[in-house]
Design an enzyme around this catalytic site. Structure first.
Site, PDB file in Angstrom:
ATOM      1  N   PHE A  90     -11.682  -7.364  13.363  1.00 19.81           N
ATOM      2  CA  PHE A  90     -10.578  -7.769  12.507  1.00 19.81           C
ATOM      3  C   PHE A  90     -10.224  -6.653  11.529  1.00 19.81           C
ATOM      4  O   PHE A  90     -11.088  -6.089  10.876  1.00 19.81           O
ATOM      5  CB  PHE A  90     -10.949  -9.044  11.730  1.00 19.81           C
ATOM      6  CG  PHE A  90      -9.871  -9.498  10.790  1.00 19.81           C
ATOM      7  CD1 PHE A  90      -8.639  -9.925  11.268  1.00 19.81           C
ATOM      8  CD2 PHE A  90     -10.081  -9.475   9.417  1.00 19.81           C
ATOM      9  CE1 PHE A  90      -7.644 -10.318  10.395  1.00 19.81           C
ATOM     10  CE2 PHE A  90      -9.084  -9.884   8.541  1.00 19.81           C
ATOM     11  CZ  PHE A  90      -7.861 -10.303   9.026  1.00 19.81           C
ATOM     12  N   GLN A  91      -8.944  -6.333  11.449  1.00 20.05           N
ATOM     13  CA  GLN A  91      -8.417  -5.272  10.586  1.00 20.05           C
ATOM     14  C   GLN A  91      -9.068  -3.923  10.866  1.00 20.05           C
ATOM     15  O   GLN A  91      -9.242  -3.102   9.962  1.00 20.05           O
ATOM     16  CB  GLN A  91      -8.528  -5.648   9.097  1.00 20.05           C
ATOM     17  CG  GLN A  91      -7.589  -6.819   8.745  1.00 20.05           C
ATOM     18  CD  GLN A  91      -7.434  -7.030   7.259  1.00 20.05           C
ATOM     19  OE1 GLN A  91      -8.340  -6.749   6.480  1.00 20.05           O
ATOM     20  NE2 GLN A  91      -6.292  -7.594   6.861  1.00 20.05           N
ATOM     21  N   LYS A  97     -17.570  -0.480   5.690  1.00 22.83           N
ATOM     22  CA  LYS A  97     -17.930  -1.499   4.701  1.00 22.83           C
ATOM     23  C   LYS A  97     -19.433  -1.536   4.428  1.00 22.83           C
ATOM     24  O   LYS A  97     -19.862  -1.714   3.285  1.00 22.83           O
ATOM     25  CB  LYS A  97     -17.447  -2.863   5.190  1.00 22.83           C
ATOM     26  CG  LYS A  97     -17.659  -3.991   4.193  1.00 22.83           C
ATOM     27  CD  LYS A  97     -17.072  -5.307   4.709  1.00 22.83           C
ATOM     28  CE  LYS A  97     -17.166  -6.391   3.659  1.00 22.83           C
ATOM     29  NZ  LYS A  97     -16.540  -7.651   4.127  1.00 22.83           N
ATOM     30  N   MET A 107      24.289   8.690   3.063  1.00 21.23           N
ATOM     31  CA  MET A 107      24.247   9.992   3.729  1.00 21.23           C
ATOM     32  C   MET A 107      24.547   9.840   5.220  1.00 21.23           C
ATOM     33  O   MET A 107      25.236  10.668   5.814  1.00 21.23           O
ATOM     34  CB  MET A 107      22.886  10.666   3.510  1.00 21.23           C
ATOM     35  CG  MET A 107      22.823  12.095   4.011  1.00 21.23           C
ATOM     36  SD  MET A 107      24.036  13.171   3.201  1.00 21.23           S
ATOM     37  CE  MET A 107      23.054  13.819   1.832  1.00 21.23           C
ATOM     38  N   GLU A 128       0.813  -1.225   0.000  1.00 22.30           N
ATOM     39  CA  GLU A 128       0.000   0.000   0.000  1.00 22.30           C
ATOM     40  C   GLU A 128       0.844   1.272   0.000  1.00 22.30           C
ATOM     41  O   GLU A 128       0.417   2.305  -0.503  1.00 22.30           O
ATOM     42  CB  GLU A 128      -0.962   0.014   1.184  1.00 22.30           C
ATOM     43  CG  GLU A 128      -2.101  -1.000   1.075  1.00 22.30           C
ATOM     44  CD  GLU A 128      -1.745  -2.336   1.705  1.00 22.30           C
ATOM     45  OE1 GLU A 128      -0.552  -2.574   1.993  1.00 22.30           O
ATOM     46  OE2 GLU A 128      -2.675  -3.145   1.902  1.00 22.30           O
TER      47      GLU A 128
END
Lengths: 579, 172
Positions: free
Chosen positions: A111-112, A161, A483, A49
């Site tokens: 969940f999630q 959802k 760096m 993502e």
């Protein structure tokens, strides 16, 4: 017309002119992916993502249109927090859609589930939790308005959802096309105050050592042409910050290039000695000012910015102009012209001579490698620059390679330089380049990357090859987090702590080939140009070149962190300038 | 601007929506500024709420917080109200020990401060009192020796002071 929330979401995106969405489906956003099949919108399926977010950023920065990403709840949402923060820091217009657990499950540790709007509150320009399907068309309409107007930035829309799931009665809505916004607290100001513009024109006319300090606001407001006309009218030199490389042509005689921590001597010192800084869409970032108390001590400040919160934030302005930079610069040009234009400007011949002398005495230099020695990264970049079209889009990650790319490229067109400036996100280059190429398929797109950065997001080359969005990647492989290594060498007594990466683990060529790329490994100067030429001829697949560069090469000039810009450290071969 | 650390009263007009208070409070928390007092309620326009908050901060960083607050999409307007230019009120509700021998003294204090008795127990009184923050402080400290059982202050609310006759009323 009766629709469900998922259908209304797709229709709303289409209405905004969205042509491409970068994303990855999952449980909570799953119902929104079903109507995507019937939509005109192209979807690019990413491998992580974070890649979706940076692709949307690259797309937005290359095209000027808002980038759109869509991911699921929980880990999908948390994985896109870094791109949101990056876009917030660099004022990139994004609309990010996240799935959320059904309304009834919010707050139950489902969940999630995560508190997406809470987590992203401080890294978005605004975010929404959609409460009802009926609100969706209006929320999407508002989200694009907020992302793209005023100071642009990322907007997140969190959609439970149940609102997009056609099996849930909560998803039903009567479709409508919103044409207005009820946002009483959002009134971005774009027109400058005439009195402030007049006061600025007075200061400009009288200044003997002025510098135009141009920042990312130039590109965001599509003001590159207005800036060119203004600079030529008043004949004042222009520095272009890391966020405005390409916003004023490097080949223009008035261009001084990049200021700041790794800026060139002339750009840094011209600002230090200036009696007036005409600040246009820049924000006095610490990487530009060095020690703020010692920055441009004699300069009066004109500060033009669309965001009122930038005015007086770091340095108090003598004249503040809250405006869109294009509109503001055009007004400034008109005000200067009304006061006699070029003829009425103070005599600045001595200033121009001083600057020309600095440019001649303290150019960017590096020690060319001897035959048989490791490649110099600057040499690789010069070769790459000279072998590619001038309108090539260059994307960079963060670190030494980013600074060398900004220093050694010649940016002569706006929207050809895309990097992570404010947040400094390693791994930005590859996904941003894919997004840029998706938005500008007509352009050649090169990602200049470090070996450390490449390992963070390289998996998106699978996306690039699957989706037929061919980019080219030049890895400046010095086997170190370069760096950090440079700081440890210069400021930590050469005590190298956790910076060694290895030049050939991973095997970059083999890895790139496994992801469907054409790949090369280059170790000798005479191989560089042929490899780049070969890469430039390939346009059906992505190409990765692993350039094995000198491990000890450092970025100069450098203003050490927290030091005054007067204490700029030049390349060891250059005489220190008299103080 | 010379740094001056003192109480600042901010009046923030916001959209009356879920999560707005968290956005406002978050900007203070991020900089480590404590919110000393906070009062929130809808205005005469139910779409809008007014937040009155007091914070201890130096003026220069506070100016930044105000500018950042103004950037919040749900913030309609924001204004700092200096004490001299505003009328401030706060409500205090307190339960205090009030045995028979001290009850009369407490009642005297309540009368002097224009308070009210809300509830009476065998050896305790619950009283309320409202006024400017200093006056509420005084009342609280005078009650303290009797033994405070529980105390709640609402946090102050404030409106701009009206101009003298002939002048214009302060806008907000």
């Amino acid at each position: 017309m009766k629709l469900n929330g998922g259908q209304a979401l797709m229709r709303s995106l289409e209405r905004q002119g969205v042509e491409i969405v970068f994303g990855l489906p999952g449980g909570a956003i799953l119902p929104a992916y079903d109507p995507l099949i019937d939509s005109t919108i192209r979807h690019v399926l990413v491998r992580h993502e974070q890649g979706a977010g940076h692709m949307a950023q690259g797309y937005a920065q290359a095209t000027g249109r808002p980038g759109v990403a869509m991911v699921t709840s929980g880990p999908g949402a948390t994985n896109i927090v870094t791109p949101l923060c990056d876009a917030y820091m660099d004022s990139v217009p994004l609309v990010v859609i996240t799935g959320q657990v059904p309304y009834a499950a919010i707050g139950t540790d489902a969940f999630q589930e995560c508190d997406t709007t809470g987590i992203t509150m401080s890294v978005t320009k605004h975010n929404f939790l959609v409460a009802a399907a009926q609100d969706l068309p209006q929320v999407i309409h508002d989200a694009f308005h907020i992302a793209t107007t005023g100071r642009p930035g990322p907007v997140l829309v969190d959609i439970p959802k149940c609102i997009v799931d056609p099996r849930n009665p909560r998803s039903a809505l009567e479709w409508y096309e919103p044409d207005s916004h009820d946002l009483p607290g959002y009134r971005p100001r774009t027109e400058p105050d005439a009195a402030a513009v007049a006061a600025a024109a007075e200061l400009i006319g009288a200044a003997r050592r002025p510098v135009i300090y141009s920042g990312g606001g130039i590109l965001k407001s599509r003001a590159a042409e207005a800036l060119l006309r203004f600079a030529e009218l008043v004949q004042i030199p222009v520095v272009t910050t890391l966020m405005n490389r390409g916003g004023f042509p490097d080949d223009h005689p008035l261009c001084l290039g990049m200021p700041g921590m790794h800026g060139n001597y002339t750009a840094v010192t011209a600002m230090q000695r200036a009696d007036l800084l005409i600040t246009l869409g820049a924000r006095f970032d610490d990487r530009v000012t060095g020690k703020v108390g010692a920055f441009a001590p004699d300069a009066k400040i004109i500060h033009m910015d669309i965001d009122p919160a930038e005015i007086h934030k770091v340095r108090r302005a003598d004249v503040a102009i809250v405006a869109d930079c294009r509109v503001g610069i055009e007004a400034l040009s008109a005000a200067v012209a009304a006061r006699g234009g070029a003829e009425a400007q103070a005599d600045r011949r001595q200033w121009h001579e001083t600057i020309a002398d600095w440019q001649q005495r303290y150019p960017l230099v590096y020690a060319a490698g001897e035959p048989g020695e490791a490649l110099k990264p600057q040499f690789v970049l010069e070769q790459l620059r000279d072998a590619t079209p001038s309108d090539t889009v260059v994307c960079a990650g963060v670190g030494q390679h980013q600074m060398w790319a900004s220093q050694y490229w010649r940016f002569n067109h706006p929207y050809t330089w895309i990097n992570s400036g404010g947040l400094g996100t390693m791994g930005y280059a590859v996904p941003a380049a894919i997004g840029a190429k998706a938005g500008r398929p007509d352009r050649m797109v090169w990602a200049v990357d470090g070996d450390g950065c490449f390992q963070m997001t390289a998996q998106e080359l699978v996306t690039a090859n699957t989706e037929r969005i061919p980019i080219k990647v030049a890895i400046l492989n010095n086997a170190y987090l370069g760096m950090v290594r440079q700081w440890q060498e210069m400021f930590y007594g050469e005590r190298y702590s956790e910076v060694y990466l290895s030049p050939d683990l991973p095997d970059y060529k083999g890895w790139a080939e496994a992801m469907g790329c054409v790949a090369m490994r280059i170790e000798h100067p005479e191989e560089v140009r042929p490899a780049i030429d070969k890469a430039n001829e390939i346009d059906d697949r992505s190409v990765v070149i692993d350039f094995r560069i000198d491990t000890t090469e450092k970025v100069f000039p450098m203003v050490p962190a927290g030091a005054s810009n007067d204490d700029i450290v030049l390349d060891p071969s250059q005489q220190p300038p008299p103080r | 601007m010379a740094p001056t650390k003192r109480h600042h009263t901010l009046v923030v007009l916001v959209e009356n929506k879920a999560g707005v208070l968290a956005r406002v409070a978050g900007l203070f928390a991020r900089r480590g500024f404590n919110i000393e007092s906070l009062a929130v309620a809808p205005t005469d326009d139910p779409r809008l709420s007014r937040i009155t908050l007091a914070t201890d901060a130096e003026s220069a960083p506070l100016e930044q917080v105000i500018n950042q607050l103004d950037k919040l999409i749900n913030v309609v307007s924001i204004r700092e109200l200096p004490p001299a230019e505003s009328v401030e009120r706060e409500l205090l509700v307190v339960t205090v020990n009030a045995a028979a021998e001290t009850r009369g003294q407490i009642m005297d204090l309540v009368r002097i401060f224009d308070g009210r008795v809300l509830n009476v127990g065998p050896d305790k009184l619950m009283v309320s009192m409202s006024g400017g923050p200093n006056r509420v402080d005084d009342f609280e400290s005078l009650l303290r020796p009797y033994g405070i059982v529980e105390l709640q202050r609402t946090g102050k609310v404030a409106l701009p002071r009206l101009a003298k006759a002939g002048g214009e009323v302060g806008e907000f």
